[in-house]
Write a protein that holds these residues in place. Structure first.
Motif, PDB file in Angstrom:
ATOM      1  N   PHE A  37      11.089  88.108 -23.128  1.00 28.34           N
ATOM      2  CA  PHE A  37      11.606  86.770 -23.441  1.00 28.34           C
ATOM      3  C   PHE A  37      10.469  85.903 -23.973  1.00 28.34           C
ATOM      4  O   PHE A  37       9.365  85.918 -23.443  1.00 28.34           O
ATOM      5  N   SER A  38      10.752  85.125 -25.008  1.00 31.92           N
ATOM      6  CA  SER A  38       9.741  84.232 -25.598  1.00 31.92           C
ATOM      7  C   SER A  38       8.532  84.999 -26.110  1.00 31.92           C
ATOM      8  O   SER A  38       7.409  84.513 -26.024  1.00 31.92           O
ATOM      9  N   ALA A  39       8.765  86.213 -26.632  1.00 32.41           N
ATOM     10  CA  ALA A  39       7.630  87.025 -27.096  1.00 32.41           C
ATOM     11  C   ALA A  39       6.948  86.401 -28.309  1.00 32.41           C
ATOM     12  O   ALA A  39       5.774  86.627 -28.542  1.00 32.41           O
ATOM     13  N   ARG A  93      -1.513  90.070 -18.633  1.00 31.55           N
ATOM     14  CA  ARG A  93      -2.413  89.841 -19.775  1.00 31.55           C
ATOM     15  C   ARG A  93      -2.528  88.355 -20.094  1.00 31.55           C
ATOM     16  O   ARG A  93      -3.586  87.880 -20.487  1.00 31.55           O
ATOM     17  N   THR A  94      -1.414  87.617 -19.990  1.00 31.91           N
ATOM     18  CA  THR A  94      -1.465  86.175 -20.276  1.00 31.91           C
ATOM     19  C   THR A  94      -2.376  85.474 -19.269  1.00 31.91           C
ATOM     20  O   THR A  94      -3.210  84.643 -19.646  1.00 31.91           O
ATOM     21  N   LEU A 135      -2.134  77.075 -24.021  1.00 31.65           N
ATOM     22  CA  LEU A 135      -2.126  78.412 -23.435  1.00 31.65           C
ATOM     23  C   LEU A 135      -2.034  79.454 -24.536  1.00 31.65           C
ATOM     24  O   LEU A 135      -1.345  79.259 -25.541  1.00 31.65           O
ATOM     25  N   THR A 136      -2.719  80.571 -24.339  1.00 33.06           N
ATOM     26  CA  THR A 136      -2.526  81.726 -25.220  1.00 33.06           C
ATOM     27  C   THR A 136      -1.552  82.659 -24.501  1.00 33.06           C
ATOM     28  O   THR A 136      -1.742  82.957 -23.315  1.00 33.06           O
ATOM     29  N   VAL A 137      -0.518  83.082 -25.201  1.00 34.66           N
ATOM     30  CA  VAL A 137       0.494  83.946 -24.592  1.00 34.66           C
ATOM     31  C   VAL A 137       0.415  85.336 -25.214  1.00 34.66           C
ATOM     32  O   VAL A 137       0.367  85.467 -26.445  1.00 34.66           O
ATOM     33  N   ASP A 177      -2.811  98.220 -26.353  1.00 31.48           N
ATOM     34  CA  ASP A 177      -3.311  96.897 -26.772  1.00 31.48           C
ATOM     35  C   ASP A 177      -2.739  96.445 -28.109  1.00 31.48           C
ATOM     36  O   ASP A 177      -2.544  95.255 -28.333  1.00 31.48           O
ATOM     37  N   SER A 178      -2.461  97.411 -28.991  1.00 24.89           N
ATOM     38  CA  SER A 178      -2.003  97.017 -30.321  1.00 24.89           C
ATOM     39  C   SER A 178      -0.553  96.519 -30.311  1.00 24.89           C
ATOM     40  O   SER A 178      -0.045  96.056 -31.324  1.00 24.89           O
ATOM     41  N   TRP A 179       0.134  96.638 -29.181  1.00 23.94           N
ATOM     42  CA  TRP A 179       1.550  96.248 -29.123  1.00 23.94           C
ATOM     43  C   TRP A 179       1.776  94.827 -28.605  1.00 23.94           C
ATOM     44  O   TRP A 179       2.916  94.357 -28.556  1.00 23.94           O
ATOM     45  N   PHE A 180       0.700  94.146 -28.203  1.00 19.63           N
ATOM     46  CA  PHE A 180       0.893  92.780 -27.702  1.00 19.63           C
ATOM     47  C   PHE A 180       0.964  91.797 -28.858  1.00 19.63           C
ATOM     48  O   PHE A 180       0.072  91.763 -29.703  1.00 19.63           O
ATOM     49  N   GLY A 181       2.041  90.994 -28.886  1.00 21.04           N
ATOM     50  CA  GLY A 181       2.083  89.854 -29.788  1.00 21.04           C
ATOM     51  C   GLY A 181       1.288  88.750 -29.116  1.00 21.04           C
ATOM     52  O   GLY A 181       1.159  88.728 -27.886  1.00 21.04           O
ATOM     53  N   ARG A 182       0.755  87.830 -29.907  1.00 17.15           N
ATOM     54  CA  ARG A 182      -0.065  86.767 -29.324  1.00 17.15           C
ATOM     55  C   ARG A 182       0.262  85.455 -30.028  1.00 17.15           C
ATOM     56  O   ARG A 182       0.423  85.430 -31.246  1.00 17.15           O
ATOM     57  N   TYR A 183       0.434  84.386 -29.254  1.00 15.59           N
ATOM     58  CA  TYR A 183       0.570  83.060 -29.878  1.00 15.59           C
ATOM     59  C   TYR A 183      -0.014  81.994 -28.968  1.00 15.59           C
ATOM     60  O   TYR A 183      -0.195  82.228 -27.767  1.00 15.59           O
ATOM     61  N   GLN A 184      -0.303  80.856 -29.576  1.00 13.31           N
ATOM     62  CA  GLN A 184      -0.819  79.711 -28.821  1.00 13.31           C
ATOM     63  C   GLN A 184       0.342  78.767 -28.586  1.00 13.31           C
ATOM     64  O   GLN A 184       1.163  78.592 -29.482  1.00 13.31           O
ATOM     65  N   CYS A 185       0.415  78.180 -27.400  1.00 13.71           N
ATOM     66  CA  CYS A 185       1.438  77.151 -27.216  1.00 13.71           C
ATOM     67  C   CYS A 185       0.845  75.963 -26.489  1.00 13.71           C
ATOM     68  O   CYS A 185      -0.221  76.050 -25.890  1.00 13.71           O
ATOM     69  N   LYS A 186       1.578  74.838 -26.596  1.00 16.14           N
ATOM     70  CA  LYS A 186       1.122  73.624 -25.937  1.00 16.14           C
ATOM     71  C   LYS A 186       2.293  73.120 -25.100  1.00 16.14           C
ATOM     72  O   LYS A 186       3.375  72.869 -25.641  1.00 16.14           O
TER      73      LYS A 186
END
Ligand SMILES: C[S@@+](CC[C@H](N)C(=O)[O-])C[C@H]1O[C@@H](n2cnc3c(N)ncnc32)[C@H](O)[C@@H]1O
Length: 342
Positions: free
Chosen positions: A183-185, A244-245, A174-176, A159-168
């Motif tokens: 790609f697009s991490a 996960r997304t 969406l939360t990614v 779990d600690s290895w997932f990067g997370r960002y919000q996009c529109k």
């Protein structure tokens, strides 16, 4: 049939005394048949790959000795690790963090790769696990580093290895979640953004080909309630990121490995993709050309394919040869969105 081995494998071949009698775990940027030779030298061999294409090419020869997944667990059982340097440094860090808990104390740590691929940063990569590694060999613009697991290792926490960002994308938020190297991490790709701003409302079924972190399938599932989404990729880290997304956004979809259409059954109302490309690498062109040319076989009557591509890539003639109608539905200086109908 045996294929020529890579420059990295040729360098490993002349150092292969290092692997004799080892309980060896191999992972990273695998690309040839060399692990089959290692199987004859080592006491035991496990090959771990996140690349479904490589897995399929070796599975008949290596059988249960090759595993395809995003994670490998269990008790310490190996006394040597050979990591073939992946393109992304973050992916090398991920693999080391995952693999070192499977090694016994004092295990050999080998890192090999091309000099232009960042192998000379091996010192820093290995620093959390042992003292300064030595450079064992350097040949054919490749290097081999050798260290020893001499520091205590923390259990691997996926779990600690997932990067997370919000996009529109258009009006859809969406939360990614994305694992290293996907790609697009870190942010939404501009091409994917244009594709998602262009693609119309849809119903029925969707294939998101080359799903990466799952942005396309998730955005379209969110916008089009009831849409049956299937996502495929060759990269196990991408597949887990897509799962996960979907989950973090409360969405449903089927996610599985496929090398182009190798594991696709049935047909879809829509295929939407930002397909793989890499200027200069023929294999990516070949996969994408097959993806485009065979798409009509996986589309229902009146089905459509929508893709985004860099404007310089010449996909239009391929699409025109295999679809009844193809139009450029959006474009700017960098990207084109093509809509093709069967
Ligand atoms: C340009 S990325 C697009 C990712 C995602 N759809 C997005 O828009 O952010 C292309 C994806 O295709 C995947 N891919 C490469 N070769 C493939 C193949 N032969 N079969 C299926 N997927 C492949 C890559 O792993 C990568 O995730």
């Amino acid at each position: 049939m045996s294929c020529p081995i890579s420059a990295v494998s040729q360098m490993l071949e002349r150092n292969q005394a290092l692997f004799v009698g080892k309980r060896l775990l191999v992972c990273g940027a695998l690309e040839d048949d060399y692990p089959r030779q290692l199987a004859t030298l080592a006491q035991s061999l496990t090959v771990f790959t996140t690349d479904y294409c490589y897995y399929r090419s070796q599975q008949a020869a290596l059988g249960e000795a090759i595993l395809f997944d995003h994670q490998l667990g269990g008790a310490p059982r190996f006394d040597a690790l050979l990591l073939l340097m992946p393109k992304a440094k973050a992916e090398a860090q991920y693999l080391l963090a995952m693999m070192t808990p499977l090694l016994e104390a004092g295990a050999d740590l080998f890192l090999a790769g091309e000099n232009r691929g960042g192998i000379n940063g091996a010192d820093k990569l290995l620093a959390p696990y042992g003292d300064k590694p030595i450079k064992r060999d350097s040949a054919r613009r490749c290097s081999l580093y050798h260290g020893e697991l001499s520091k205590p290792v923390a259990p691997f926490n996926l779990d600690s290895w997932f990067g997370r960002y919000q996009c529109k994308a258009g009006e859809t938020k969406l939360t990614v979640l994305a694992l290293p190297g996907v790609f697009s991490a870190a942010e939404l790709d501009l091409g994917t953004q244009m594709l998602l701003a262009t693609v119309p409302a849809m119903k029925g079924s969707l294939l998101d080909f080359g799903c990466g972190a799952g942005v396309i399938g998730s955005v379209l599932a969110k916008r089009n309630p009831g849409l049956k989404v299937t996502m495929v990729d060759i990269n196990a880290l991408a597949l887990e990121s897509s799962r996960r997304t979907l989950a973090i956004n409360g969405l449903q979809g089927e996610v599985h490995a496929s090398d182009v259409y190798s594991d696709i059954t049935g047909s879809f109302d829509q295929i939407v993709s930002n397909p793989p490309f890499h200027a200069g690498l023929k294999t990516f062109y070949a996969a994408t050309e097959t993806f485009l040319a065979k798409a009509p076989e996986f589309l229902r009557p009146h089905g459509s394919l929508t893709i985004v591509a860099n404007a310089f890539l010449r996909y239009q003639p391929i699409l025109e040869a295999h679809f009844k109608r193809t139009e450029v539905s959006n474009s700017d200086a960098k990207f084109k969105v093509y809509l093709s109908k069967v």
